[in-house]
Design a protein around this motif. Structure first.
Motif, PDB file in Angstrom:
ATOM      1  N   VAL A 150       0.856  -1.180   0.000  1.00 22.08           N
ATOM      2  CA  VAL A 150       0.000   0.000   0.000  1.00 22.08           C
ATOM      3  C   VAL A 150       0.892   1.230   0.000  1.00 22.08           C
ATOM      4  CG1 VAL A 150      -1.700   1.336   1.288  1.00 22.08           C
ATOM      5  CG2 VAL A 150      -1.921  -1.132   1.140  1.00 22.08           C
ATOM      6  N   ASP A 151       0.609   2.163  -0.870  1.00 23.91           N
ATOM      7  CA  ASP A 151       1.391   3.383  -0.988  1.00 23.91           C
ATOM      8  C   ASP A 151       0.567   4.591  -0.546  1.00 23.91           C
ATOM      9  OD1 ASP A 151       2.842   2.263  -4.114  1.00 23.91           O
ATOM     10  OD2 ASP A 151       3.514   1.948  -2.051  1.00 23.91           O
ATOM     11  N   LEU A 152       1.275   5.592  -0.082  1.00 27.15           N
ATOM     12  CA  LEU A 152       0.655   6.874   0.244  1.00 27.15           C
ATOM     13  C   LEU A 152       1.447   7.969  -0.458  1.00 27.15           C
ATOM     14  CD1 LEU A 152      -1.597   8.218   1.983  1.00 27.15           C
ATOM     15  CD2 LEU A 152       0.188   8.657   3.681  1.00 27.15           C
ATOM     16  N   GLN A 153       0.868   8.515  -1.501  1.00 29.88           N
ATOM     17  CA  GLN A 153       1.488   9.622  -2.216  1.00 29.88           C
ATOM     18  C   GLN A 153       1.086  10.909  -1.529  1.00 29.88           C
ATOM     19  OE1 GLN A 153       3.635   9.642  -4.892  1.00 29.88           O
ATOM     20  NE2 GLN A 153       3.775  11.849  -4.524  1.00 29.88           N
ATOM     21  N   MET A 154       2.073  11.645  -1.062  1.00 31.10           N
ATOM     22  CA  MET A 154       1.816  12.874  -0.316  1.00 31.10           C
ATOM     23  C   MET A 154       2.337  14.057  -1.115  1.00 31.10           C
ATOM     24  SD  MET A 154       2.758  11.604   3.540  1.00 31.10           S
ATOM     25  CE  MET A 154       4.518  11.568   3.209  1.00 31.10           C
ATOM     26  N   ASN A 155       1.442  14.909  -1.533  1.00 31.20           N
ATOM     27  CA  ASN A 155       1.801  16.096  -2.297  1.00 31.20           C
ATOM     28  C   ASN A 155       1.475  17.352  -1.496  1.00 31.20           C
ATOM     29  OD1 ASN A 155       2.481  14.432  -4.507  1.00 31.20           O
ATOM     30  ND2 ASN A 155       0.399  14.529  -5.320  1.00 31.20           N
ATOM     31  N   SER A 156       2.057  18.455  -1.915  1.00 34.53           N
ATOM     32  CA  SER A 156       1.793  19.746  -1.272  1.00 34.53           C
ATOM     33  C   SER A 156       1.939  19.653   0.238  1.00 34.53           C
ATOM     34  CB  SER A 156       0.382  20.236  -1.627  1.00 34.53           C
ATOM     35  OG  SER A 156       0.218  20.333  -3.023  1.00 34.53           O
ATOM     36  N   LEU A 157       3.048  19.087   0.660  1.00 32.63           N
ATOM     37  CA  LEU A 157       3.253  18.879   2.094  1.00 32.63           C
ATOM     38  C   LEU A 157       3.326  20.204   2.833  1.00 32.63           C
ATOM     39  CD1 LEU A 157       5.614  15.838   1.821  1.00 32.63           C
ATOM     40  CD2 LEU A 157       3.525  15.908   3.193  1.00 32.63           C
ATOM     41  N   LYS A 158       2.728  20.209   3.999  1.00 37.82           N
ATOM     42  CA  LYS A 158       2.616  21.417   4.800  1.00 37.82           C
ATOM     43  C   LYS A 158       3.411  21.279   6.097  1.00 37.82           C
ATOM     44  CE  LYS A 158      -2.117  22.349   3.256  1.00 37.82           C
ATOM     45  NZ  LYS A 158      -3.521  22.580   3.710  1.00 37.82           N
ATOM     46  N   PRO A 159       3.663  22.395   6.753  1.00 42.83           N
ATOM     47  CA  PRO A 159       4.392  22.325   8.033  1.00 42.83           C
ATOM     48  C   PRO A 159       3.677  21.490   9.093  1.00 42.83           C
ATOM     49  CG  PRO A 159       4.449  24.544   7.170  1.00 42.83           C
ATOM     50  CD  PRO A 159       3.504  23.760   6.280  1.00 42.83           C
ATOM     51  N   GLU A 160       2.372  21.293   8.963  1.00 43.33           N
ATOM     52  CA  GLU A 160       1.650  20.496   9.954  1.00 43.33           C
ATOM     53  C   GLU A 160       1.646  19.000   9.643  1.00 43.33           C
ATOM     54  OE1 GLU A 160       0.438  23.071   8.230  1.00 43.33           O
ATOM     55  OE2 GLU A 160      -1.626  22.730   7.567  1.00 43.33           O
ATOM     56  N   ASP A 161       2.262  18.600   8.531  1.00 44.66           N
ATOM     57  CA  ASP A 161       2.289  17.182   8.160  1.00 44.66           C
ATOM     58  C   ASP A 161       3.409  16.364   8.786  1.00 44.66           C
ATOM     59  OD1 ASP A 161       1.276  18.114   4.843  1.00 44.66           O
ATOM     60  OD2 ASP A 161       0.029  17.238   6.430  1.00 44.66           O
ATOM     61  N   PRO A 162       4.482  16.947   9.271  1.00 42.05           N
ATOM     62  CA  PRO A 162       5.563  16.132   9.835  1.00 42.05           C
ATOM     63  C   PRO A 162       5.078  15.265  10.988  1.00 42.05           C
ATOM     64  CG  PRO A 162       6.312  18.381   9.538  1.00 42.05           C
ATOM     65  CD  PRO A 162       4.841  18.360   9.257  1.00 42.05           C
ATOM     66  N   ALA A 163       5.487  14.013  10.941  1.00 38.16           N
ATOM     67  CA  ALA A 163       5.089  13.048  11.957  1.00 38.16           C
ATOM     68  C   ALA A 163       5.761  11.727  11.631  1.00 38.16           C
ATOM     69  CB  ALA A 163       3.572  12.871  11.967  1.00 38.16           C
ATOM     70  N   ARG A 164       5.581  10.796  12.512  1.00 41.71           N
ATOM     71  CA  ARG A 164       5.952   9.430  12.182  1.00 41.71           C
ATOM     72  C   ARG A 164       4.705   8.786  11.599  1.00 41.71           C
ATOM     73  NH1 ARG A 164      10.413   6.833  12.826  1.00 41.71           N
ATOM     74  NH2 ARG A 164      10.467   4.550  12.739  1.00 41.71           N
ATOM     75  N   TYR A 165       4.839   8.225  10.416  1.00 41.54           N
ATOM     76  CA  TYR A 165       3.722   7.636   9.704  1.00 41.54           C
ATOM     77  C   TYR A 165       3.765   6.121   9.850  1.00 41.54           C
ATOM     78  CZ  TYR A 165       2.385  12.043   7.561  1.00 41.54           C
ATOM     79  OH  TYR A 165       1.945  13.337   7.350  1.00 41.54           O
ATOM     80  N   PHE A 166       2.626   5.577  10.241  1.00 39.18           N
ATOM     81  CA  PHE A 166       2.492   4.152  10.488  1.00 39.18           C
ATOM     82  C   PHE A 166       1.471   3.550   9.534  1.00 39.18           C
ATOM     83  CE2 PHE A 166       4.717   3.969  14.552  1.00 39.18           C
ATOM     84  CZ  PHE A 166       4.648   5.283  14.994  1.00 39.18           C
TER      85      PHE A 166
END
Length: 123
Positions: free
Chosen positions: A76-92
């Motif tokens: 499973v993939d997660l394509q993340m575009n237009s990343l914002k300053p509130e997106d940083p995290a550890r992704y599980f």
């Protein structure tokens, strides 16, 4: 027991893109992505069902993130575009068996979890 391995995290500038992948040792009903920033609760990001490919997104990422699956590869993939300053995290990534009436947007809907991959957004 299902083993999940995430990859693809890293450092990206605001407005940039990253693609996360999660490889599963087994396939059941749904796969989800969650994220957890320091000091915050783990929150739902997106999920997809293996057979129909039905996706659901958190309001905060809808229109920017896209979840997809490869049934043959059990990935499973997660394509993340237009990343914002509130997106940083550890992704599980997480794996779920069938649960009647579940939307698969809650942590309790999932049975197995990966170790996570870190996403940092900084200029």
């Amino acid at each position: 027991q299902v083993h999940l391995v995430e990859s693809g995290g890293g450092l990206v500038q605001p407005g940039g893109s990253l693609r996360l992948s999660c490889e599963a040792s087994g396939r059941d009903y749904a796969m989800g992505w969650f994220r957890q920033a320091p000091g915050k609760e783990r929150e739902f990001v997106a999920r997809i069902t293996w057979y129909s490919g039905t996706a659901l997104y958190a309001d905060s990422v809808r229109g920017r993130f896209t979840i997809s699956r490869d049934n043959a590869e059990k990935r499973v993939d997660l394509q993340m575009n237009s990343l914002k300053p509130e997106d940083p995290a550890r992704y599980f990534c997480a794996h779920a068996g069938y649960k009647p009436a579940a939307l698969y947007a809650a942590r309790d809907d999932y049975d197995y979890w990966g170790q996570g991959t870190q996403v940092t957004v900084s200029s």
